[in-house]
Design a protein around this motif. Structure first.
Motif, PDB file in Angstrom:
ATOM      1  N   GLU A   1      -6.452  -6.303  -7.475  1.00 49.22           N
ATOM      2  CA  GLU A   1      -5.330  -6.226  -6.534  1.00 49.22           C
ATOM      3  C   GLU A   1      -4.077  -6.895  -7.077  1.00 49.22           C
ATOM      4  N   TRP A   2      -4.234  -7.817  -8.009  1.00 51.93           N
ATOM      5  CA  TRP A   2      -3.069  -8.410  -8.671  1.00 51.93           C
ATOM      6  C   TRP A   2      -2.255  -7.313  -9.369  1.00 51.93           C
ATOM      7  N   TYR A   3      -2.943  -6.324  -9.922  1.00 50.90           N
ATOM      8  CA  TYR A   3      -2.273  -5.184 -10.554  1.00 50.90           C
ATOM      9  C   TYR A   3      -1.917  -4.112  -9.534  1.00 50.90           C
ATOM     10  N   MET A   4      -2.764  -3.933  -8.513  1.00 54.59           N
ATOM     11  CA  MET A   4      -2.618  -2.829  -7.556  1.00 54.59           C
ATOM     12  C   MET A   4      -2.730  -3.354  -6.133  1.00 54.59           C
ATOM     13  N   PRO A   5      -1.638  -3.843  -5.560  1.00 54.91           N
ATOM     14  CA  PRO A   5      -1.737  -4.372  -4.185  1.00 54.91           C
ATOM     15  C   PRO A   5      -2.100  -3.312  -3.151  1.00 54.91           C
ATOM     16  N   ASP A   6      -1.986  -2.025  -3.514  1.00 52.85           N
ATOM     17  CA  ASP A   6      -2.343  -0.937  -2.604  1.00 52.85           C
ATOM     18  C   ASP A   6      -3.746  -0.396  -2.892  1.00 52.85           C
ATOM     19  N   ARG A   7      -4.586  -1.176  -3.553  1.00 58.91           N
ATOM     20  CA  ARG A   7      -5.903  -0.695  -3.976  1.00 58.91           C
ATOM     21  C   ARG A   7      -6.757  -0.242  -2.799  1.00 58.91           C
ATOM     22  N   GLU A   8      -6.779  -1.011  -1.725  1.00 61.84           N
ATOM     23  CA  GLU A   8      -7.606  -0.619  -0.584  1.00 61.84           C
ATOM     24  C   GLU A   8      -7.081   0.637   0.094  1.00 61.84           C
ATOM     25  N   GLU A   9      -5.787   0.860   0.041  1.00 59.35           N
ATOM     26  CA  GLU A   9      -5.227   2.075   0.634  1.00 59.35           C
ATOM     27  C   GLU A   9      -5.726   3.306  -0.113  1.00 59.35           C
ATOM     28  N   ARG A  10      -5.784   3.235  -1.435  1.00 62.36           N
ATOM     29  CA  ARG A  10      -6.288   4.406  -2.168  1.00 62.36           C
ATOM     30  C   ARG A  10      -7.769   4.632  -1.882  1.00 62.36           C
ATOM     31  N   PHE A  11      -8.526   3.552  -1.722  1.00 61.55           N
ATOM     32  CA  PHE A  11      -9.929   3.723  -1.347  1.00 61.55           C
ATOM     33  C   PHE A  11     -10.056   4.369   0.035  1.00 61.55           C
ATOM     34  N   ARG A  12      -9.199   3.948   0.957  1.00 59.95           N
ATOM     35  CA  ARG A  12      -9.260   4.516   2.315  1.00 59.95           C
ATOM     36  C   ARG A  12      -9.034   6.019   2.269  1.00 59.95           C
ATOM     37  N   VAL A  13      -8.003   6.449   1.563  1.00 58.47           N
ATOM     38  CA  VAL A  13      -7.707   7.884   1.467  1.00 58.47           C
ATOM     39  C   VAL A  13      -8.840   8.614   0.757  1.00 58.47           C
TER      40      VAL A  13
ATOM     41  N   ARG B   1       3.915 -10.044 -10.068  1.00 58.30           N
ATOM     42  CA  ARG B   1       2.732 -10.563 -10.730  1.00 58.30           C
ATOM     43  C   ARG B   1       2.960 -11.963 -11.303  1.00 58.30           C
ATOM     44  N   LYS B   2       4.168 -12.210 -11.820  1.00 58.11           N
ATOM     45  CA  LYS B   2       4.464 -13.540 -12.347  1.00 58.11           C
ATOM     46  C   LYS B   2       4.393 -14.584 -11.235  1.00 58.11           C
ATOM     47  N   ARG B   3       4.953 -14.272 -10.080  1.00 58.55           N
ATOM     48  CA  ARG B   3       4.893 -15.216  -8.966  1.00 58.55           C
ATOM     49  C   ARG B   3       3.450 -15.503  -8.580  1.00 58.55           C
ATOM     50  N   GLN B   4       2.648 -14.463  -8.513  1.00 56.26           N
ATOM     51  CA  GLN B   4       1.257 -14.651  -8.102  1.00 56.26           C
ATOM     52  C   GLN B   4       0.446 -15.371  -9.178  1.00 56.26           C
ATOM     53  N   ARG B   5       0.746 -15.122 -10.448  1.00 62.36           N
ATOM     54  CA  ARG B   5       0.060 -15.853 -11.516  1.00 62.36           C
ATOM     55  C   ARG B   5       0.408 -17.333 -11.436  1.00 62.36           C
ATOM     56  N   ASP B   6       1.670 -17.623 -11.170  1.00 63.02           N
ATOM     57  CA  ASP B   6       2.083 -19.027 -11.031  1.00 63.02           C
ATOM     58  C   ASP B   6       1.376 -19.707  -9.863  1.00 63.02           C
ATOM     59  N   GLU B   7       0.945 -18.899  -8.874  1.00 64.77           N
ATOM     60  CA  GLU B   7       0.225 -19.439  -7.718  1.00 64.77           C
ATOM     61  C   GLU B   7      -1.282 -19.508  -7.948  1.00 64.77           C
TER      62      GLU B   7
END
Length: 261
Positions: free
Chosen positions: A23-35, A177-183
């Motif tokens: 999800e770090w790469y694909m924040p919409d990952r669950e949406e594609r699974f849903r479809v 992604r940089k912000r989230q990596r820093d977190e």
């Protein structure tokens, strides 16, 4: 098959860790699974026999069996570490089976439990294949999916006709992604480093590194040079024997193509 001394909680922890890394790469990952699951149910019903192609840790199998309890799944992959996680997670679930196979081997379908399958599902996996090997794989899948069955592929499918839009999206995503990596978020290399430090999985991680390289040390351990457009995927699937094919979902960088056999 190697036995790993992890309990059920540990397997689930690693599954969830894999999901967060993806999800770090694909924040919409669950949406594609849903479809993906909705399209599968719409076309082949709520109790499909599913081939989870290039299954990794079994993310698609997990979501199929959660949403459709009477489904059956067969996961196929070559990665020994990811398959270890899949097999550990589903060890007590008779609905899920996993097979080790190299999709670049023309005889890989012979390793599967007898088909054909109602649905073949895959996500963010086949982009490691270059164009001609992927075309050959699609031809094989036409013989794996039953008449009236479906194939769905959600993956990187860029549109090169919009370079300024693509550049803006790329910059936006890099900053996110940089912000989230820093977190503290784990990227691809960081996740594999953490897995290799898990005593019960260190050996199978090394087996994976021997096959594909260590992602913590190699910048790209699979194809990042030849991505096909959604239009190419749909046209190729029709060419190899699917009756219909088109895009059923898209993000700024990815798309999902559905093909009806």
């Amino acid at each position: 098959m190697t036995t790993h001394a992890l309990d059920k909680a540990d397997w689930r922890r690693w599954q969830e860790s894999w999901d967060r890394q993806q999800e770090w790469y694909m924040p919409d990952r669950e949406e594609r699974f849903r479809v993906m699951l909705e399209m599968t149910a719409a076309l082949v019903g709520p109790e499909p026999r599913v081939l989870d192609l290039a299954c990794g840790t079994g993310s698609i199998s997990d979501r199929v069996l959660t949403r459709m309890p009477n489904a059956r799944t067969v996961g196929v992959d070559r990665d020994p570490a990811l398959l270890a996680l899949a097999r550990g997670t589903f060890a007590d679930d008779p609905r899920a089976t996993f097979v080790t196979a190299d999709l670049s081997d023309p005889d890989w379908p012979a390793l599967l439990p007898e088909g054909p399958y109602d649905a073949v599902l895959t996500a963010t996996a086949l982009h490691w294949m270059r164009t001609e090997p992927l075309r050959a794989l699609y031809g094989q899948l036409a013989g794996v999916v039953r008449e009236g069955g479906v194939f769905l592929n959600a993956d990187h499918m860029p549109d090169e006709s919009t370079p300024r839009i693509n550049a803006a999206v790329h910059l936006f995503e890099e900053e996110r992604r940089k912000r989230q990596r820093d977190e503290g978020a784990l990227d691809w290399g960081g996740w594999w480093r953490a897995l290799s430090e898990e005593p019960a999985l260190a050996q199978v991680a090394q087996e994976r590194f021997a096959l594909f390289g260590n992602p913590a040390e190699v910048r790209h351990d699979h194809n990042n040079e030849e991505f096909q457009s959604a239009e190419w995927h749909a046209a190729t699937l029709r060419d190899v024997g699917f009756a219909e094919a088109r895009t059923v979902w898209a993000s700024p960088t990815d798309a999902m193509v559905l093909a009806l056999r």
